[in-house]
Design an enzyme around this catalytic site. Structure first.
Site, PDB file in Angstrom:
ATOM      1  N   HIS A  12      38.874  22.062  -9.558  1.00 12.19           N
ATOM      2  CA  HIS A  12      39.385  21.898  -8.193  1.00 12.19           C
ATOM      3  C   HIS A  12      39.405  20.413  -7.793  1.00 12.19           C
ATOM      4  CE1 HIS A  12      34.986  22.913  -6.763  1.00 12.19           C
ATOM      5  NE2 HIS A  12      35.097  21.594  -6.933  1.00 12.19           N
ATOM      6  N   HIS A  59      31.827  20.351  -0.230  1.00 12.03           N
ATOM      7  CA  HIS A  59      31.542  18.937  -0.484  1.00 12.03           C
ATOM      8  C   HIS A  59      31.189  18.246   0.829  1.00 12.03           C
ATOM      9  CE1 HIS A  59      34.132  20.391  -3.744  1.00 12.03           C
ATOM     10  NE2 HIS A  59      33.556  19.498  -4.519  1.00 12.03           N
ATOM     11  N   HIS A 193      32.440  16.072 -16.031  1.00 14.47           N
ATOM     12  CA  HIS A 193      32.742  14.838 -15.307  1.00 14.47           C
ATOM     13  C   HIS A 193      31.485  14.272 -14.657  1.00 14.47           C
ATOM     14  CE1 HIS A 193      33.188  17.942 -12.168  1.00 14.47           C
ATOM     15  NE2 HIS A 193      33.296  17.017 -11.219  1.00 14.47           N
ATOM     16  N   GLU A 240      28.928  22.194 -11.976  1.00 17.21           N
ATOM     17  CA  GLU A 240      29.854  23.075 -11.247  1.00 17.21           C
ATOM     18  C   GLU A 240      30.302  24.267 -12.095  1.00 17.21           C
ATOM     19  OE1 GLU A 240      31.995  19.848  -8.228  1.00 17.21           O
ATOM     20  OE2 GLU A 240      33.111  20.665  -9.920  1.00 17.21           O
TER      21      GLU A 240
END
Length: 280
Positions: A12, A59, A193, A240
């Site tokens: 996402h 977030h 990441h 995640e």
């Protein structure tokens, strides 16, 4: 009864939302990323799901250090796109399905999962970017959405095993809902990441593809991967991917892969996308 018919996994990355909104999704850089979703967009038009249970992480839009729910389920009627510092995305409001959401919430609590129930919140790119990737530029989203927010930002996040078990409990809840609904469950976030520090830009193709392989078939070894392995192999934000395990756990013992896409890079992250079908 409601039917859980498919699982969808997707990164996402907020930059994908920017590319979509600025009509850059077919340029030289973003074209290969978005092309991997073309199959799914057509498939979704054919499947016509009624409801998507969309697993994502907030977030610091709806939650911050004042309150950190491990698992939060949205039971409201609608959710507006969040302003993440540059204005809300120009995408449709997200329409909920309160009846099914409350049923799932009750079922999960009685199944001994301590859920946080949220009736009002804005939803950020973690939820809206996957909708754009699957449905494109639309006047309104063609599905109702039940947001399921997972804490993978602040330590301690839930274990992969707990996420998988939550998926199994969600499947039981959906199966006991009396209305005839075509329900999908999506797991979002990842893949490898890291956004800061000496390892910023870390991408681990081999580990990512091992994870994608593990979502298919009848193995459940992914649920036992410890936090430290995610951190070591996939960077600080790779955790995640435990959200994908909620989706996988909900699909039962065995899955079949209908579509798979992996691309490096998008900004400084790896893009992963998969469509799975539960097998009897």
């Amino acid at each position: 009864m409601a039917r859980l018919t498919a699982g969808v996994a997707s990164s996402h990355v907020p930059l994908m939302g920017v590319a979509h909104d600025q009509k850059k999704d077919r340029d030289d850089y973003f074209g290969p990323i978005f092309a991997g979703y073309d199959w799914t967009r057509q498939w979704e038009k054919e499947q016509k799901p009624d409801v998507v249970i969309l697993v994502y992480n907030d977030h610091a839009s709806a939650f911050d250090m004042k309150i950190i729910p491990t698992f939060a389920i949205g039971c409201g009627e609608h959710y507006k796109p969040a302003d993440e510092g540059w204005g809300p995305r120009a995408v449709p409001d997200v329409i909920g399905h309160p009846d099914l959401a409350w049923h799932i919430a009750q079922s999960l609590v009685l199944d001994e999962f301590d859920m946080t129930i949220v009736n009002e919140m804005d939803v950020d790119h973690g939820l809206t970017v996957p909708l754009s990737m699957m449905f494109g530029d639309v006047a309104e989203w063609p599905v109702k959405v039940i947001p399921l927010a997972v804490n993978v930002v602040t330590y301690p996040p839930p274990t992969g095993n707990r996420c998988w078990a939550l998926g199994e409990a969600i499947a039981r809840a959906v199966a006991s809902f009396p209305e005839d609904l075509n329900v999908q469950i999506w797991g979002t976030g990842g893949m490898s990441h890291q956004l800061q520090g000496p390892r910023a830009g870390l991408i681990n193709r081999a580990w990512d593809n091992m994870f994608l392989d593990g979502l298919v078939g009848d193995s459940d070894h992914l649920r036992h991967i410890p936090h430290i392995e995610y951190l070591r192999e996939t960077g600080s934000e790779g955790i995640e991917m435990v959200m994908w395990l909620i989706m996988r756990g909900a699909l039962g013992k065995t899955t079949r892969c209908l579509h798979r896409h992996y691309h490096v890079p998008c900004s400084n992250t790896a893009i992963g996308h998969m469509v799975l079908e539960p097998q009897p």
